[in-house]
Every structure is written in C-alpha cells, then in structure tokens.
Design a protein around this motif. Sequence first.
Motif, short mmCIF file in Angstrom:
data_model
loop_
_atom_site.label_atom_id
_atom_site.label_comp_id
_atom_site.label_asym_id
_atom_site.label_seq_id
_atom_site.Cartn_x
_atom_site.Cartn_y
_atom_site.Cartn_z
N VAL A 574 11.84 9.83 3.74
CA VAL A 574 12.87 8.83 3.43
C VAL A 574 12.24 7.47 3.13
O VAL A 574 12.74 6.72 2.29
N LEU A 575 11.14 7.15 3.81
CA LEU A 575 10.47 5.86 3.61
C LEU A 575 9.22 6.01 2.77
O LEU A 575 8.48 6.99 2.91
N MET A 576 8.99 5.03 1.89
CA MET A 576 7.78 5.04 1.07
C MET A 576 6.55 4.81 1.96
O MET A 576 6.64 4.29 3.07
N LYS A 577 5.38 5.19 1.43
CA LYS A 577 4.12 4.98 2.15
C LYS A 577 3.77 3.49 2.18
O LYS A 577 4.41 2.66 1.53
N SER A 578 2.71 3.17 2.92
CA SER A 578 2.27 1.78 3.02
C SER A 578 1.45 1.38 1.79
O SER A 578 1.01 2.24 1.01
N TYR A 579 1.21 0.08 1.67
CA TYR A 579 0.37 -0.43 0.58
C TYR A 579 -1.00 0.23 0.59
O TYR A 579 -1.50 0.67 -0.44
N SER A 638 3.28 -2.80 -7.60
CA SER A 638 3.65 -4.12 -8.14
C SER A 638 4.67 -4.85 -7.27
O SER A 638 4.81 -6.06 -7.35
N THR A 639 5.41 -4.10 -6.40
CA THR A 639 6.39 -4.77 -5.54
C THR A 639 5.79 -5.18 -4.20
O THR A 639 6.46 -5.81 -3.39
N PHE A 640 4.54 -4.81 -3.93
CA PHE A 640 3.86 -5.24 -2.71
C PHE A 640 3.22 -6.62 -2.94
O PHE A 640 2.55 -6.83 -3.96
N ASP A 641 3.44 -7.52 -2.00
CA ASP A 641 2.85 -8.86 -2.12
C ASP A 641 1.33 -8.80 -2.22
O ASP A 641 0.70 -9.62 -2.88
#
Length: 836
Positions: A574-579, A638-641
């Motif tokens: 359900v949740l995306m992986k980390s950066y 691209s959406t990760f700071d």
Amino acid sequence: MQLFVISNGTRTKYYSNTTRISAIKERDGKKKVQKTSSSFEFTSFWADGNNKVIPDLVDFTKTFFQKHTLLNVITKYCILTSENLLLVMRPYQIVATERILNRIEIATNYKKMGSTDAGGYIWHTTGSGKTLTSFKTAQLASRLPYVDKVLFVVDRKDLDYQTMKEYDRFERGAANGNKNTKILQRQLEGQDAKGNPHDYKIIVTTIQKLDNFITKNPKHPVFDKHLVLIFDECHRSQFGDMHLKIIKYFKNYHIFGFTGTPIFAKNAKSGGNPNLRTTEQAFGDKLHTYTIVDAINDGNVLPFRIDYINTVKKKDGGKDKQVEAINTDSALLAPERISEIVSYILDHFDHKTKRNTGFYTFNKLTNISDVAKNQDTKEEKQKVKLNGFNSIFAVSSIEAAKMYYIEFKRQMAEHPETALKIATIYSYGQNEDDPDGFIDDEESDNTDGLDLTSREFLETAIKDYNETFNTAYDTSSDKFPNYYKDLSLRMKNREIDLLIVVNMFLTGFDATTLNTLWVDKNLKQHGLIQSFSRTNRILNSVKTFGNIVCFRNLQKETDDAIALFGDKNASGIVLMKSYNDYYYGHDDENGKHQKGYEERIAELIQKYPLGVDILGESAKKDFIMSFGNILRLRNILSTFDDFAGNEILSPIDMQDYTGIYNDLYLEFRPKAQAENIDDDIVFEMELVKQIEVNIDYILMLVAKYHKSNCEDKEILVAIDRAIKSSIELRSKKELIEGFIATINTQTDVNNDWKKFVIKQKETDLSALIVDEKLKEEETRKYIENAFRDGVVKTTGTDIDKLMPPVSRFGGGNRAAKKQGVIEKLKAFFEKYFGIA
C-alpha cells in the motif's frame, strides 16, 4: 458485442472490443497513447471468488470458457454505456453481484425478508468501481419477477447527483433521481409527474429524503412491497435513527451495503446504539471482499507515498523550526506553526504536484456554472493540455481553515511568484476531529449551523472565489449548494490548485487530477484510509502514486489502518518504498534485488556511452527498456526532496539520451503498428514529455545566438540537441531552422518569431489548400477547430466536407486521396500546434 482474450501462455487477460478498437487507434497513431481506462493496462485478469488471479492459459480456458461462465459474462456482466463503450466487469465485481443476487433468491425462498439474514455487505476498497457493481446489481435485481423496486440510497445530496450521473452514463434513463421528497413519494407510488401510471424500478435517493418520506407517510402501502435497498458507503450516516426507522417501517426488504472501509468491533464508535455499531450488525454477513491490497496488486488504484514533515526550513535559510505534533490547540494553531506550514506548501507545491513537468491531455468541462446550477444540463467537454495535478489540504477545525486561508493570502501577496488558486469550504459538523476516526459529514447544502463569524468568513472566501471564476455564489440556502457543486467540478477540472477543507471532500469525492493531500488533522482507521484514498485514482503514467504530506505524526495510525483494511503485512504494497530504496536499490519480498536509479544510470553509461552508435535490434531494444526503467524511477524520485542535485546525468546528457530514445521511438513505431498488439517494446512517451524542452527554451537559445552576432555555432548544436530530445519539437524543426536563417542584427527574437510563425502558417495553409484542391472556407474552419480542441479529428464526415467534389466520370482513388489529405493536415497541425 465482442470479448477478446490475449495471452502469452502464462499471462492471460480479457477485454472488450471497444478497448481493442481504442488500443489499435493508439498504435496506428490516430490517437495519442495515454494510459486510460480504454488502454490495455486496464484489461482484466480472470480470478476466483477469493481474488486469486488465474493467469495460466490452460486454467483460464477451463474456467472462463465454461459455457455458463462465458454466457453469463456476455449476457449479464457487460455494459454498453451511453458513450458506446463496452465495459466488461472485473471478476470481483461479478462475484459481488452474484452473491447479492444469490442472497436475494435464497432469502425470498426461505421467507427471510425484513431481517439481516436477507441482506449483507460488500467490502470493496475505495476507487475499485463500486458504482458500476452497484448499478449492475440494481439492474439485475430489478429484473427479478418478485422484486417490486430497487432503492439505491446515498447519504449526501452531492452523492445523489454523482450517482445519477454515473448511472446515466452506464445506461441513460435506467435509474430515476429525485430533487425532493414529494418526487420520491410519487416514484414509490408508481406515478409520473402528470399522475399517470409509471413503473420506476430503480430509484436513487438520499437517506434524508427516505427518512422524510417515512415520517410523513407512516402507513404507506409501499412498506409492504418487496424491495431491495442498496446503501452506498454504508458505514456513515446509516448508523443511527434513520437506519432504525427504515428497518422498522419496511417489512419485505433485502438490505445491502457497499463500503470501502467497514466498521468492525475494533474501529466502531464508542457511543450510539450498541446493536448498530458495526457494519455486520447493521447489514448482515460480509458477502465479498476486495481490499486495497487486492486493488493495488491488480493495478486498479495507486499506492500512497507519505512524507511526515516535522521540520520546515525557513525561506531565509535560518535554523530549522520544529513543527511538533503536540495535541494542544494552542500549539497546533500557533501563528508561527501555521506560517511555517504554509511556507512549506508554497515552496514545495510545484514539486509535489508535478507542475511544469507532468504534461498530459485531459477532457475539460467547459460549462461548469451551468452544470452546477442545473444537474440536467448536458456536460460540454474539450480536450486540453494540462501539466501537473492539484491538491486538498485537510485541517482540524473551522478555526484552522480560517487561519490557514488568511496566511496563504498573506504569503502569496508578499511573494506573487508562489501564488496558487486556493479555495475553502466548510459547514457545520458535530465533531471536527472525531476521536473514533469517523469523518463527520458536513452538510453540503446548508450553512445554518455555522456561528456568525465562521459564516461571515466563508462569505469572504466565496467572494474571492466569485472574483476568480466570475460566479455569484454565497452562503444562502439557495446558492451554497451550487457553490459546493461548482467547487467540486473545478477541482475535477484542475482549475483549483489547493482546496482547504475540514471534513468535506474527504469522503466520496473522486478527482483523477488530484494527487496530493496535505494533512494537519488527526486521522485514524477508516477516516484515514478514506481521506488518503482521494489521491489514488489512476489517470496516466505520470501519476504513479497518491502523495500524502503529513504535518502531524500519523505513522502509527497509518500502519494500524493499513493492517486493519489490508492485513498486517500490507504496508509494503500500500505504501511506496523509501527514497533510498528507489535511489540505491532494494531486495523485494521474494529476496530478489531490484536495481536502484544509481545502479541503472551506471549501467546505461557503461553499456551505451554518448557518442557511440547503438548497433543491432537487440541492443536497441535493450536500450529502450533500460532508459524506460530510468524514466519511471526519475518520475517517482522527482517528488522526493532529496533528489534535487542527485540526478547524476547532467541536463545536456539527459537531453542526448532522450534524443536517442526518441530516435528509436520513431524507428520502431512503424514496426509496432504492423505487428500484433502484444509487441514487446514499450515506450514511456508520457514520461519523456516531463523532461521535454519547450519552445521558450529554444527561443532563449536563439536569442543567445543572436547576441553572439550569429557567430557562436555551439549554440546551434545545442538547439539541434534540444530539438532532438523532444518529440513535439521535432515536427517544428524546419520552422525553427527557417527562422534562424532570417536572423540579422535588427532581429527582435520574440516579436519577430511570432510574426514569422503567423506568416509561415498562412503560407503553408494556403499551399496545402491549393495543392490538394480543398474547399478553402471549410478547411480553415476545420483547422481552427483542431487548434481549439488540441486534436485533428479524422472520424465522422468532417474531412469529407473539405475534399474537392467527386468527378462525375469517376477515376482516381478517393480513399487514398483522403488518407493523403489527412496525413498532410496532421503534419500541418503538429508543426504549428502549441506555438500559433
């Protein structure tokens, strides 16, 4: 009516003929390739009653091609919509419908009507197509000879309207809506507006209107009729007095509930009727389950990516300021904290919503005000190009909504370059932050419960809205409902960037353009999943997940909610992986290593260095796959700071690799058209568009070249490289080079470019009309419409109207001539679209 099956032996799917027609048009270049509900990404796997996919061709054949199964799918579970699209229901939708019909039949045979034994509930996760399932259930139930009427009951006026719109799309006139209790009563009594007999088999209404009807007609004969009642999102308002009243007065009923987030004992309200706290107590057995995990695995909804923001950097680069999740109103509504959060949103809005990067084609509603005033108004749509998505900001209270709205206006006035189109809406709700996790329903057509200052503030916010969109709404009982509808439609149209809400729009609101939810509100359990799910509707390949940005520490609540509505191991799906997982790679749940961005870039540079030709079809296909993987990872990263500054490839190198990718796209595309639809080459052209240069960038380079007195030839090389990296600019290459050839010391690049384009466009169009002997007035009108709609229309009779008259003596191949004209019109359109 046709069904098709596609298989490579180990993976098998089924789909309708209209999906096939749409996909072939895309392949033949008659339509731009988009990931939509008509694309092959949305063909269906067959599955059993427990949602276990049956992909193997042999197993698929043994089940799907059973005579009774295939006959049922074709005759009962296909829907030809009012738009002439053939929809084939997915396996879980079919199973749910079958189980409801089966329960109706058994309960009728054993005389169980009027009890929970005659009904049950369907747990299908938010966004999985419950409306289509409920429509087909209502349609088939209404055809049973012993069923008198089917009532589809919603708990809000806007959902009443929304459901009717959807039902009308599935089959115009199949269901009957009602604007007030008087019309509902007439429909239940089987009379039309003139008092003549009329059988209303399917009625869509609100629970409030049904409650009013019962109050006014406690001994009405309809209570003895054999009725099927279907409740949408049955865990909200139905738990209470209205529910008790319905089951007290109706005698011969089957009652079914559809919900994406059932109420179990674990997440039930602590107060209220102890016999109606859970979904099972109110509706009976759970008849079928399709969880958020099932939907994500099947690709029917998107997973979530969550940021927990506990520190927000100041604009002046000073020290970080803590934004603590302290549960005291004074700390949470401190002006400093409000200011920091608003500053963070304004700084990161473009980044999170992919503005100026995520370009796509969208069917935009053009008569919003008319539709908002009258729900019977026909919707008029137009294809437009949009970039990026929009967002909702969920806050804890009306007071918080007011403070945030004021602070947004203040900061945007100080920094106009960050200005967004913002709006807010709220009305009276008993619990703004419900401790049990319920999203308390605010009245979408009534502001009477608001205190004076809250209502006055809302009037001010609506006045701002009126000035922005040239409307005339206010908080009065006759205009506020239309403000709500207008706002809803503009959110779906992506005309509003950020909507500040307390509880409204967090349940039951669907907008494919919405990708980000900002949260400064305590959410838990079903309320959390419902709110997060506003962001996970599939739109295109640019939108790969729902973006959640939390300004409170909701990590435990998120994990608990996912465990409750998925399972304890569901968070990985359900949740995306980390950066770090996407950037450096990770091992998946099966222990297989998934390469990260860094590793894939290193492989790309080593295997395909710039300046060295890629030789052979095998190597070219490998490059296409490798670069496609990189594009997909860049889209997520691209959406990760943290990604800014860590792209590895320089912008110029990225342009060069994109240019190679585009060359191969043009090389392989003709082959792909001639081959089967299951071709092994997949191009990520929607993701390429995110990094495409635009005409403004080219003109900036041309101005730079002009400034060098037309002597810096390196700039010409840079212009050529930039054009090659963009599929859209390649069609304008001749135009750009023609303009560069005219440059001299007197040239004003921007103004002279516009004049050059206007002159060249007229020259080219006149030549096209003369060369092909087209009718001038009709051709100019046709081209004008194409630029307005953003597409060259090749179906229908529009092209025939331009063609020269047919010779009475025959001769010449008119079909080939027409195709030649179409190709030239397309080339002209591509050359000037977006710049003229």
